[in-house]
Scaffold this motif. Sequence first.
Motif, PDB file in Angstrom:
ATOM      1  N   GLU A 125       0.858  17.415  50.832  1.00 23.22           N
ATOM      2  CA  GLU A 125       2.055  16.607  50.283  1.00 23.22           C
ATOM      3  C   GLU A 125       2.237  15.201  50.900  1.00 23.22           C
ATOM      4  N   VAL A 126       1.760  15.176  52.263  1.00 24.40           N
ATOM      5  CA  VAL A 126       1.598  14.046  52.963  1.00 24.40           C
ATOM      6  C   VAL A 126       0.381  13.001  52.559  1.00 24.40           C
ATOM      7  N   LEU A 127      -0.625  13.752  53.135  1.00 24.51           N
ATOM      8  CA  LEU A 127      -2.083  12.894  53.038  1.00 24.51           C
ATOM      9  C   LEU A 127      -2.444  12.993  51.566  1.00 24.51           C
ATOM     10  N   THR A 128      -1.826  12.344  50.450  1.00 26.05           N
ATOM     11  CA  THR A 128      -2.457  12.455  49.168  1.00 26.05           C
ATOM     12  C   THR A 128      -3.459  11.659  48.862  1.00 26.05           C
ATOM     13  N   GLN A 129      -4.240  10.929  49.675  1.00 25.06           N
ATOM     14  CA  GLN A 129      -5.487  10.399  49.357  1.00 25.06           C
ATOM     15  C   GLN A 129      -6.757  10.690  50.304  1.00 25.06           C
ATOM     16  N   GLN A 130      -6.753  11.995  50.699  1.00 26.02           N
ATOM     17  CA  GLN A 130      -7.873  12.493  51.320  1.00 26.02           C
ATOM     18  C   GLN A 130      -8.866  12.637  50.547  1.00 26.02           C
ATOM     19  N   GLU A 131      -8.993  12.741  49.172  1.00 25.53           N
ATOM     20  CA  GLU A 131     -10.459  12.833  48.376  1.00 25.53           C
ATOM     21  C   GLU A 131     -10.991  11.605  48.738  1.00 25.53           C
ATOM     22  N   THR A 132     -10.300  10.310  48.862  1.00 26.96           N
ATOM     23  CA  THR A 132     -11.007   8.993  48.826  1.00 26.96           C
ATOM     24  C   THR A 132     -10.973   8.566  50.356  1.00 26.96           C
ATOM     25  N   HIS A 133     -10.568   9.332  51.431  1.00 24.62           N
ATOM     26  CA  HIS A 133     -10.328   8.849  52.632  1.00 24.62           C
ATOM     27  C   HIS A 133     -11.952   8.758  53.293  1.00 24.62           C
ATOM     28  N   ARG A 166      -4.145   6.282  58.497  1.00 24.30           N
ATOM     29  CA  ARG A 166      -3.650   7.134  57.022  1.00 24.30           C
ATOM     30  C   ARG A 166      -2.902   6.149  56.135  1.00 24.30           C
ATOM     31  N   PRO A 167      -3.305   5.569  55.174  1.00 27.09           N
ATOM     32  CA  PRO A 167      -2.553   4.423  54.456  1.00 27.09           C
ATOM     33  C   PRO A 167      -1.401   5.014  53.870  1.00 27.09           C
ATOM     34  N   GLU A 168      -1.122   6.624  53.822  1.00 27.20           N
ATOM     35  CA  GLU A 168      -0.126   7.054  53.072  1.00 27.20           C
ATOM     36  C   GLU A 168       1.081   6.992  54.153  1.00 27.20           C
ATOM     37  N   THR A 169       0.727   6.937  55.338  1.00 28.92           N
ATOM     38  CA  THR A 169       2.076   6.850  56.433  1.00 28.92           C
ATOM     39  C   THR A 169       1.999   5.591  57.165  1.00 28.92           C
ATOM     40  N   PHE A 199       1.889 -13.689  52.507  1.00 27.35           N
ATOM     41  CA  PHE A 199       1.562 -14.217  51.197  1.00 27.35           C
ATOM     42  C   PHE A 199       1.335 -13.018  50.192  1.00 27.35           C
ATOM     43  N   ASP A 200       0.259 -12.901  49.777  1.00 28.65           N
ATOM     44  CA  ASP A 200      -0.207 -11.598  48.741  1.00 28.65           C
ATOM     45  C   ASP A 200       0.086 -10.382  49.668  1.00 28.65           C
ATOM     46  N   ILE A 201      -0.109 -10.144  50.872  1.00 22.54           N
ATOM     47  CA  ILE A 201       0.121  -8.926  51.514  1.00 22.54           C
ATOM     48  C   ILE A 201       1.735  -8.334  51.746  1.00 22.54           C
ATOM     49  N   VAL A 202       1.855  -6.974  51.321  1.00 26.59           N
ATOM     50  CA  VAL A 202       3.070  -6.443  51.621  1.00 26.59           C
ATOM     51  C   VAL A 202       2.926  -4.946  52.140  1.00 26.59           C
ATOM     52  N   GLU A 203       3.175  -4.762  53.097  1.00 29.83           N
ATOM     53  CA  GLU A 203       2.974  -3.532  54.116  1.00 29.83           C
ATOM     54  C   GLU A 203       4.398  -2.936  54.615  1.00 29.83           C
ATOM     55  N   TRP A 204       4.401  -1.714  54.516  1.00 30.34           N
ATOM     56  CA  TRP A 204       5.690  -1.229  55.168  1.00 30.34           C
ATOM     57  C   TRP A 204       5.529  -0.780  56.566  1.00 30.34           C
ATOM     58  N   HIS A 205       6.690  -1.203  57.502  1.00 32.45           N
ATOM     59  CA  HIS A 205       6.917  -0.968  58.701  1.00 32.45           C
ATOM     60  C   HIS A 205       7.530   0.539  58.880  1.00 32.45           C
ATOM     61  N   LEU A 206       7.174   1.447  59.317  1.00 33.71           N
ATOM     62  CA  LEU A 206       7.610   2.926  59.408  1.00 33.71           C
ATOM     63  C   LEU A 206       7.910   3.402  60.724  1.00 33.71           C
ATOM     64  N   PRO A 207       8.871   2.552  61.788  1.00 32.85           N
ATOM     65  CA  PRO A 207       8.894   3.456  63.181  1.00 32.85           C
ATOM     66  C   PRO A 207       9.688   4.573  63.170  1.00 32.85           C
ATOM     67  N   ASN A 208      10.194   5.229  62.177  1.00 31.34           N
ATOM     68  CA  ASN A 208      10.958   6.563  62.000  1.00 31.34           C
ATOM     69  C   ASN A 208       9.891   7.503  62.173  1.00 31.34           C
ATOM     70  N   PRO A 235      10.015  11.575  53.744  1.00 24.42           N
ATOM     71  CA  PRO A 235       8.654  11.281  52.988  1.00 24.42           C
ATOM     72  C   PRO A 235       8.496   9.788  52.808  1.00 24.42           C
ATOM     73  N   ALA A 236       7.064   9.404  53.317  1.00 21.07           N
ATOM     74  CA  ALA A 236       7.094   7.975  52.963  1.00 21.07           C
ATOM     75  C   ALA A 236       6.476   7.450  51.882  1.00 21.07           C
ATOM     76  N   ASP A 237       6.594   6.324  51.439  1.00 19.29           N
ATOM     77  CA  ASP A 237       5.924   5.782  50.242  1.00 19.29           C
ATOM     78  C   ASP A 237       5.576   4.550  50.676  1.00 19.29           C
ATOM     79  N   THR A 238       4.196   4.384  50.918  1.00 17.59           N
ATOM     80  CA  THR A 238       3.727   2.867  51.384  1.00 17.59           C
ATOM     81  C   THR A 238       3.387   2.136  50.136  1.00 17.59           C
ATOM     82  N   GLU A 239       3.522   2.569  49.078  1.00 22.32           N
ATOM     83  CA  GLU A 239       3.210   1.930  47.634  1.00 22.32           C
ATOM     84  C   GLU A 239       1.758   1.640  47.672  1.00 22.32           C
TER      85      GLU A 239
END
Length: 638
Positions: free
Chosen positions: A123-131, A196-199, A403-412, A427-431
């Motif tokens: 449920e957290v590492l949803t991109q494991q198949e391409t990691h 992990r790009p998911e978190t 500029f074109d980059i948008v990334e989430w900061h998740l200190p929690n 649950p984290a959503d890094t889009e």
Amino acid sequence: MNAMSEVGSGWEEPHAFHRICIRHLASNVNTRYRNVKVKNMFGSTAMQFQEKKFDIGFARLGEMDRDAQHYVADVGIEKWSICHDGGHRYGILTTNLAEAFNNVLKGARSMEYRLQPGPVNPEVLTQQETHRSKAIWDGDDKGSLRCRSHLAMHKGFLVSDRVVDFIRESQFYFIHRVVGLKFNVDFITALVERWRPETHTFHLTVGEATVTLQDVQVLLGLRIRGDVVTGSAACNWRTLIYELLGQTPGEEDLKGASLRIGWLTENFSGLPEQANEQVLHQYVRAYLLILMPTVMFPDKSGNDIQVVYLPLLRDLDAIDDFSWGSAVLATLYRNLCRWLSVHRRRPQGTTITTLLGYRDALDNMRPDQFVWQPYPQAIFSFLPEACYNDSGEWCVVSPMICFDIVEWHLPNRVARQFGWKQNIPEPADTEPKLHKMDKRGAHSRNWAEYHSTYLAMWVRRYQFRFLGVEDNSDMGYNDPYMVWYRDRTRRFISPTFQQAYQAPLGATAYLAHGFAEIHRTCNTEIQAMPQEVPPHYRNIMSNIRDNTSQSLEHVGYSHLLQQFHQPTQETQVEEQHQGRGDGSTMQESTAEDDETLQVFRRRSRRTNTSMSPINEQGTPEPSKAKKIWSRLRGKKKT
């Protein structure tokens, strides 16, 4: 057997004792020497509970077949003799239970599934198949990443003292100081493989950790508070460069928003002595334009740099009004997320041994090996104010923009890095869609308008500050967060346990090199000792050297000693003599065999290596057991 012999596995003595099944060893003797009588004599000897009867049986075994006697002696008498094993097998030769367990192990060896590296719950590492970690686990390991260095772009570029003095008054002075910093490609690769790009966190065995806004400001001195680093890509760059730098690049130097860095080096290296303030500002802008795309916002543009940052340098007195720290961290997050794609592996071309060592170390990291708070409160009294004056911004849950980059900061997700108790995070959503966005095909896009939603979130970031409960105590293995985390993380990266057994490449390798250094030091000290040195001191050094040598041989690292072992001429002559043998018959060595049995008996009772006597020349003399055994080995070869 390999697990039993591996140092640090928990299966070595005194935690566990390895003994050999007498029936299986007897079968090996019969297979090797094709003599049932020899096999039966060995079995009878091994089952003796009295040492006197064992000595008689062992001597008869030697009379029947000296090679068989040597073979079982090399295995280790304490491994198969009941009267020498210290009582650890409780008089048991073999049992049906042990055989049944052995059959289970043999069946497990043929199973394709060996170990679950995680995650158990996806449920957290949803991109494991391409990691990247999945490709490594499946055996598709291309080695270390290719870390691009832009240091070559700074060669030949002279920065005058006046420019440095101007930079010192801004927040870019620390960036100027880190130019030329070296890095470890293998360690960076091993760490990146756990990103992990998911978190937006590194998934370590001890929990999640990441690079935060606190790290950026403390280490680089960049401001966090301020306007986002963005703007429009629609601009007449040639005109702007002339306006702010005072010179116009040629057609071959400027293509779109990409400027050849050689043009800046050729025209802005050094500063004329009589330069006025306007020229000074032009040279400062040129130097900052080099620092930004090479140190702060690196990309894969090679010898070109992006001039999209130049409009932000128009007013040098206002450059501190921007949140350069958040832009730097957003760029780092973006590069980490992109490097991890299976299709973006770049082999470095170095040996993989060092990389495996770092992977093994991270796979086996203990909680006491990770420092959650590297910046104690007392350290801030020694730092410039620029390194902590935005501490109220360190814990904002907010998008970071460049500029074109948008990334989430998740200190929690990394509360322990701020001295707070780590609870199960929301649950984290890094889009992930944001990770695919770049400047390609958007040469006229106004990024401030395009990311207006995220800019509004940045403005309201104080409303989403994460504040935890102070807790600096160690987190236990059964803490609710750790129980939750272990099911949802990728616990192992290195797939060594899927392959044939090999010596550990992490902690054991580091210890082995340390032992080899101890062996070398002792050997050097012994050779340099004067005659007046007390014998017991030389004896102690000799035993330390011998023990380290035996330990390295035990764990399969004896090759580290080869560079220190240089046999003398006398040693070579003695070895040749021992290998040739003295031509004695089997009957003539009966008394010698009896003495050998006594040596074996003494060796089976002791747990530590005894000290070797000192000869008249002041060098360690081979023990009596080694002398006897060398003569026996010589007869065996004849």
